[in-house]
Enzyme design. Sequence first.
Site, mmCIF file in Angstrom:
data_model
loop_
_atom_site.group_PDB
_atom_site.id
_atom_site.type_symbol
_atom_site.label_atom_id
_atom_site.label_comp_id
_atom_site.label_asym_id
_atom_site.label_seq_id
_atom_site.Cartn_x
_atom_site.Cartn_y
_atom_site.Cartn_z
ATOM 1 N NE ARG A 160 -10.181 -10.461 -1.691
ATOM 2 C CZ ARG A 160 -10.512 -9.541 -2.591
ATOM 3 N NH1 ARG A 160 -10.852 -9.899 -3.818
ATOM 4 N NH2 ARG A 160 -10.504 -8.268 -2.283
ATOM 5 C CE LYS A 189 -3.586 -2.146 2.949
ATOM 6 N NZ LYS A 189 -4.744 -2.096 2.051
#
Length: 456
Positions: free
Chosen positions: A311, A237
């Site tokens: 996920r 990020k």
Amino acid sequence: MNISFNRKSGVILRAVFEGESNGFDFDGKENNFLPIISSEEKTLLMGLGKKDKLTADKVKILFFNAYKELKKYKFDNVSVAKGDLLLCDDLVLAVYEGFLHSSYSFDKYKSEKEDFELKNLDFEYEGEKVNDRIEELTNVMKGVFLTRDLTNTAAMDLYPKTLVQEIKKEFDGLNIDVEVFGRKKIEQLGMKAYLSVSLGSDKEPQFIIMHYKGSDDEPIALVGKGVTYDSGGYSIKPAEGMATMHCDMAGSATVVGALKALALNGIKKNVYGVVAATENLINGSAYKTGDIIGSLSGKTIEVANTDAEGRLTLADALFYTADTIKPKFMIDMATLTGAMVVSLGWQYTGAITNNQELMDKVIASSKKAGEYVWQMPSDDFYKKYNESKFADIRNIGGRYAGGITAGMFLGEFVKDTKWVHLDIAGPAYLDNAMGYYGYGATGVMVKTIYQLVKDE
């Protein structure tokens, strides 16, 4: 905060509508205040705005702001007069909840601590019949505040093992059992997707199973994303995107807060909470884009983006829950995608389901709780976005419909269990104050989940 009825002690807080005659030169506009102090009485007038625009949710916000005004004048003993606000049970609860939200302060890292507390809150109302509901709301808000505290805590202090410690401390004396699997047990079980995410951190992953046995009914399961810090891995990020990534475990904190609320109120349900806690960091052993990893379900997964890590942890947590606990239904909560924030903004939680009846119950519970859930489409054609040329499935579906495809990915690991996925990426942690929430963690969905389980 002590609650009483018809004692009429302390400062009188009188709410008035805009344009209504009130005996004072006061306009009654929303969030306007006028202190009137005499030798006999102290009164604080507060504006409610237009009468036809008043809702229970707005009452919470108005009294959230009123608390700040009381704090400014250091009025810590307050009686809410009937005024223009025709109190009923629901409005008393709305006023109380607004005050409670405003009383929340996360000052763990501040040298100067919050020094104001509203000690006594009185209502000009025959309130004995609402006392039980006030106690219930107080306990629910304890769950909300626990969720906010956990989510606001810096990653240097809250990582998988310390999350376990906090959970055990908070559940001490409650009817909640906690079982924890370390790396060795996780490996033995075959949770390869979850383990892949954990490889970049020197903090041992902790698979946490919490069980509130309020009854012998068929169990309900709550599954929370527990990434206690997310750098994005090798799909790193930007710096500004990492600054608040201690909040990426808000889903797990929501599960913990909801379980505490249920236990404090003695709700007669059988509820499990499951969290796969880990960090997503970078070292020489960290998983990489292009890796083909396994999972507890047996499905292979192509890692197209290491920042789609939540996920992967949830895939194994959901499959374990469906296969081992075998709940009547399960709800997962996760700060899963920025795409959902782009779709719905900061107020709404996005939802994906494989069972419309369960989805309808979640939405109904959210409305009772004063929270916002929006069902996203989950047509089968979205599954194509997650197709892989090299594995059974890819962990990211590409640029479009990212919030939907992330939910559809999770749906591949729930077996035949009725399931709703709640993407709380927008409302779980705020960069700016909004409504009756300040900056930071909100504890969103604790009230909704509590209501859902209670009504089931």
